[in-house]
Scaffold this motif. Structure first.
Motif, PDB file in Angstrom:
ATOM      1  N   PHE A 237       0.851  -1.185   0.000  1.00 34.05           N
ATOM      2  CA  PHE A 237       0.000   0.000   0.000  1.00 34.05           C
ATOM      3  C   PHE A 237       0.890   1.238   0.000  1.00 34.05           C
ATOM      4  N   ALA A 238       0.850   2.002  -1.073  1.00 30.81           N
ATOM      5  CA  ALA A 238       1.663   3.220  -1.169  1.00 30.81           C
ATOM      6  C   ALA A 238       0.913   4.393  -0.545  1.00 30.81           C
ATOM      7  N   ARG A 239       1.648   5.229   0.195  1.00 28.02           N
ATOM      8  CA  ARG A 239       1.044   6.407   0.814  1.00 28.02           C
ATOM      9  C   ARG A 239       2.100   7.499   0.953  1.00 28.02           C
ATOM     10  N   ARG A 240       1.647   8.722   1.093  1.00 29.03           N
ATOM     11  CA  ARG A 240       2.562   9.843   1.289  1.00 29.03           C
ATOM     12  C   ARG A 240       3.011   9.887   2.746  1.00 29.03           C
ATOM     13  N   LYS A 241       4.307  10.087   2.956  1.00 26.07           N
ATOM     14  CA  LYS A 241       4.834  10.211   4.308  1.00 26.07           C
ATOM     15  C   LYS A 241       4.310  11.486   4.940  1.00 26.07           C
ATOM     16  N   LEU A 242       3.898  11.378   6.194  1.00 30.19           N
ATOM     17  CA  LEU A 242       3.349  12.534   6.889  1.00 30.19           C
ATOM     18  C   LEU A 242       4.340  13.699   6.910  1.00 30.19           C
ATOM     19  N   PHE A 243       3.792  14.904   6.748  1.00 29.70           N
ATOM     20  CA  PHE A 243       4.552  16.154   6.817  1.00 29.70           C
ATOM     21  C   PHE A 243       5.546  16.296   5.663  1.00 29.70           C
ATOM     22  N   THR A 244       5.314  15.568   4.554  1.00 29.69           N
ATOM     23  CA  THR A 244       6.131  15.728   3.354  1.00 29.69           C
ATOM     24  C   THR A 244       5.209  15.892   2.154  1.00 29.69           C
ATOM     25  N   ASP A 245       5.771  16.396   1.055  1.00 26.18           N
ATOM     26  CA  ASP A 245       4.981  16.592  -0.159  1.00 26.18           C
ATOM     27  C   ASP A 245       5.183  15.477  -1.177  1.00 26.18           C
ATOM     28  N   THR A 246       6.392  14.958  -1.270  1.00 27.30           N
ATOM     29  CA  THR A 246       6.694  14.001  -2.338  1.00 27.30           C
ATOM     30  C   THR A 246       7.235  12.665  -1.849  1.00 27.30           C
ATOM     31  N   THR A 247       7.577  12.548  -0.576  1.00 31.08           N
ATOM     32  CA  THR A 247       8.144  11.291  -0.069  1.00 31.08           C
ATOM     33  C   THR A 247       7.058  10.235   0.055  1.00 31.08           C
ATOM     34  N   GLN A 248       7.309   9.084  -0.557  1.00 29.56           N
ATOM     35  CA  GLN A 248       6.309   8.007  -0.553  1.00 29.56           C
ATOM     36  C   GLN A 248       6.803   6.822   0.253  1.00 29.56           C
ATOM     37  N   ILE A 249       5.884   6.215   0.992  1.00 25.56           N
ATOM     38  CA  ILE A 249       6.163   5.022   1.788  1.00 25.56           C
ATOM     39  C   ILE A 249       5.260   3.903   1.288  1.00 25.56           C
ATOM     40  N   THR A 250       5.809   2.707   1.191  1.00 27.78           N
ATOM     41  CA  THR A 250       5.005   1.546   0.818  1.00 27.78           C
ATOM     42  C   THR A 250       4.908   0.602   2.005  1.00 27.78           C
ATOM     43  N   ASP A 251       3.697   0.392   2.482  1.00 27.69           N
ATOM     44  CA  ASP A 251       3.454  -0.531   3.594  1.00 27.69           C
ATOM     45  C   ASP A 251       3.104  -1.900   3.026  1.00 27.69           C
ATOM     46  N   LYS A 252       3.850  -2.919   3.447  1.00 26.45           N
ATOM     47  CA  LYS A 252       3.630  -4.276   2.965  1.00 26.45           C
ATOM     48  C   LYS A 252       2.789  -5.040   3.979  1.00 26.45           C
ATOM     49  N   ALA A 253       1.698  -5.599   3.518  1.00 28.01           N
ATOM     50  CA  ALA A 253       0.839  -6.387   4.395  1.00 28.01           C
ATOM     51  C   ALA A 253       1.263  -7.847   4.338  1.00 28.01           C
ATOM     52  N   ASP A 254       1.612  -8.415   5.481  1.00 30.47           N
ATOM     53  CA  ASP A 254       1.937  -9.843   5.580  1.00 30.47           C
ATOM     54  C   ASP A 254       0.898 -10.462   6.502  1.00 30.47           C
ATOM     55  N   CYS A 255      -0.305 -10.574   5.976  1.00 31.14           N
ATOM     56  CA  CYS A 255      -1.459 -10.889   6.816  1.00 31.14           C
ATOM     57  C   CYS A 255      -2.358 -11.910   6.130  1.00 31.14           C
ATOM     58  N   PHE A 256      -2.859 -12.858   6.905  1.00 31.25           N
ATOM     59  CA  PHE A 256      -3.877 -13.790   6.425  1.00 31.25           C
ATOM     60  C   PHE A 256      -5.250 -13.182   6.715  1.00 31.25           C
ATOM     61  N   LEU A 257      -6.097 -13.184   5.700  1.00 32.73           N
ATOM     62  CA  LEU A 257      -7.418 -12.569   5.813  1.00 32.73           C
ATOM     63  C   LEU A 257      -8.516 -13.608   5.822  1.00 32.73           C
ATOM     64  N   ALA A 258      -9.556 -13.330   6.615  1.00 34.14           N
ATOM     65  CA  ALA A 258     -10.759 -14.151   6.613  1.00 34.14           C
ATOM     66  C   ALA A 258     -11.963 -13.218   6.705  1.00 34.14           C
ATOM     67  N   VAL A 259     -13.061 -13.624   6.086  1.00 37.27           N
ATOM     68  CA  VAL A 259     -14.272 -12.814   6.116  1.00 37.27           C
ATOM     69  C   VAL A 259     -15.469 -13.718   6.425  1.00 37.27           C
ATOM     70  N   THR A 260     -16.525 -13.098   6.960  1.00 37.31           N
ATOM     71  CA  THR A 260     -17.800 -13.794   7.122  1.00 37.31           C
ATOM     72  C   THR A 260     -18.864 -13.018   6.362  1.00 37.31           C
ATOM     73  N   SER A 261     -19.844 -13.747   5.824  1.00 41.88           N
ATOM     74  CA  SER A 261     -20.882 -13.075   5.051  1.00 41.88           C
ATOM     75  C   SER A 261     -22.103 -13.965   4.883  1.00 41.88           C
ATOM     76  N   ARG A 262     -23.269 -13.334   4.853  1.00 42.33           N
ATOM     77  CA  ARG A 262     -24.501 -14.027   4.444  1.00 42.33           C
ATOM     78  C   ARG A 262     -24.731 -13.823   2.959  1.00 42.33           C
ATOM     79  N   THR A 263     -24.475 -12.607   2.476  1.00 42.43           N
ATOM     80  CA  THR A 263     -24.687 -12.253   1.078  1.00 42.43           C
ATOM     81  C   THR A 263     -23.406 -11.600   0.546  1.00 42.43           C
ATOM     82  N   PRO A 264     -22.471 -12.403   0.066  1.00 35.25           N
ATOM     83  CA  PRO A 264     -21.167 -11.861  -0.353  1.00 35.25           C
ATOM     84  C   PRO A 264     -21.292 -10.867  -1.513  1.00 35.25           C
ATOM     85  N   HIS A 265     -20.589  -9.754  -1.382  1.00 38.96           N
ATOM     86  CA  HIS A 265     -20.508  -8.766  -2.455  1.00 38.96           C
ATOM     87  C   HIS A 265     -19.044  -8.511  -2.805  1.00 38.96           C
ATOM     88  N   PHE A 266     -18.249  -9.568  -2.703  1.00 36.47           N
ATOM     89  CA  PHE A 266     -16.818  -9.447  -3.034  1.00 36.47           C
ATOM     90  C   PHE A 266     -16.458 -10.576  -3.996  1.00 36.47           C
TER      91      PHE A 266
END
Length: 464
Positions: A237-266
């Motif tokens: 996930f790319a985002r702008r570093k706080l208090f800067t105009d052009t510096t970009q930070i990329t946050d890497k997610a190393d996460c297992f995801l699970a969801v619950t749903s009755r009527t999935p819209h994904f």
């Protein structure tokens, strides 16, 4: 980060970290409100930035294909699995460092734990439904068991599956994921709601967690499918570093995801291809959640110990077979390989091991069909095609895309499936996108004549 060797614990060097403030106060007698405290933190940051080696900070666990599995017990210690033994070592062994979460509870490995704890306290608590799935109950149980073990091999799974528990109200969807989370991390774990207006909060939760359960995902959310696909494919996930105009930070997610749903819209194609859908049904009689959770926590060490023994068998297989040549048609090949290793490592009999590996491949084939079915059932094109194919004269009939488009529009007027295509071009593009999924249910022939695509469909033998 600051690694306190006295307690083998890693601290985040920020002025707002409460745990860091407590540690500095206990060690140096400095209060967070004092100037000297902030000078000390600034010096630690400077030291870490200029002279300390770069280190990958881990959460939960880490697997090294050449050494073994490192499993953090959240108490400044690591259970190191080398395929033969389980050794308790300090945090930082082999320069593998874990960041503690003060809310997580530690656990203790108990050798010679009898098998059956995982089934009794976790898998048997899930009311799988065979009527609404192409997979029977034993197949869904096996997939869940494999997924549970795969959580500990995230470091060799840059792509990860999305787990979806789908079923009616009171079928235990939320409770199942709460059980998993509390088994892994302790009583502080809770499933997360999804607020359509708070995408950033959801991302931050995922970036800072090893496992996230998103609950009651029953309504369309504009950004959700992009988020799910990004996490499953390991995109940062790319985002702008706080208090800067052009510096970009990329946050890497190393996460297992699970969801619950009755009527999935994904149900977008790239999400469904990475999803393992578990179908659950309402319990006829239910045990109070508090009682089941209490039993889980009382036996957490036993459950974890059985799982660690299983993980050690998998580690042994990996270390004995450093070059795996596993191939699969399953979209999430990283997970498929972990599952194949799980199956083959559960027995020392070579013949049985090969048989279990082949069974796993067949199960993945059924899962691919199930994924296609989940996708197609959410698409009006599929329902229109089913209605069109009910006329035997259409079997094998060569039709241009515009003819099929007109036929489906006529069916929509009678059936109201929600067929929303306004042009032949958009219809043809959507049909091309789901062609591989349709081929699990129909024989399809596509030719091109006079710059037009010509389609012909036949029912597969099993559906004729």
């Amino acid at each position: 980060y600051w690694f306190n060797e006295g307690e083998n614990r890693l601290y985040t060097l920020t002025g707002t970290d409460v745990d860091l403030a407590v540690a500095i106060n206990q060690r140096y007698g400095l209060n967070q409100t004092e100037k000297e405290y902030h000078y000390l933190v600034a010096e630690l940051i400077a030291e870490a930035s200029s002279r300390s080696p770069e280190t990958v900070i881990r959460r939960f666990c880490h697997f090294d294909r050449h050494k073994g599995l490192y499993l953090y017990n959240n108490k400044g210690e690591i259970y190191f699995l080398d395929g033969q033994t389980v050794e308790l070592v300090p945090n930082g062994k082999d320069e593998v460092m874990f960041l503690s979460n003060t809310e997580d509870q530690h656990f203790t490995y108990q050798a010679d734990t009898k098998p059956g704890q995982i089934d009794r306290f976790l898998i048997d608590q899930i009311n799988f439904d065979k009527e609404s799935s192409r997979l029977d109950i034993s197949e869904q149980q096996l997939l869940f068991r494999v997924w549970l073990h795969s959580l500990f091999f995230g470091s060799i799974q840059p792509t990860k599956p999305l787990i979806a528990f789908i079923g009616e109200a009171r079928s235990g969807k939320t409770f199942t994921l709460r059980l998993v989370g509390r088994f892994l991390f302790g009583e502080s774990f809770e499933v997360s709601g999804v607020d359509a207006k708070r995408e950033d909060d959801c991302r931050i939760n995922i970036i800072n967690s090893a496992f996230v359960a998103l609950d009651n995902v029953d309504k369309p959310i504009s950004w959700l499918e992009d988020l799910l696909a990004s996490v499953c494919t390991g995109v940062g996930f790319a985002r702008r570093k706080l208090f800067t105009d052009t510096t970009q930070i990329t946050d890497k997610a190393d996460c297992f995801l699970a969801v619950t749903s009755r009527t999935p819209h994904f149900m977008r194609e790239d999400v469904v291809d990475r999803m393992i859908p578990f179908k659950v049904k309402r319990w006829d009689k239910a045990i109070p959640d508090a009682r089941t959770l209490s039993a889980l926590m009382a036996n957490r060490n036993l459950i974890m110990s059985e799982l660690i023994d299983n993980l050690n068998r998998m580690v042994s297989y990996y270390l004995r077979n450093p070059e795996l040549n596993y191939e699969t048609s399953f979209r999430i090949a990283d997970f498929a390989e972990v599952g194949w290793v799980y199956m083959r490592s559960m027995t020392a009999d070579i013949g049985k091991s090969e048989g279990l590996g082949n069974y796993w491949d067949r199960l993945l084939g059924k899962l691919i069909n199930l994924q296609s079915e989940e996708l197609l059932l959410s698409l009006p094109i599929y329902h229109c095609l089913q209605a069109w194919m009910q006329d035997g004269n259409n079997h094998g009939r060569a039709v241009a895309a515009f003819e099929l488009f007109d036929a489906f529009k006529a069916i929509e007027e009678r059936k109201s499936y929600g067929f929303g295509h306004q042009t032949t071009r958009s219809f043809g593009r959507s049909l091309a996108n789901i062609r591989s999924n349709l081929q699990h249910f129909y024989q399809i022939e596509v030719t091109k004549k006079d710059n037009r695509y010509i389609y012909a469909f036949w029912p597969l033998p099993s559906e004729s």
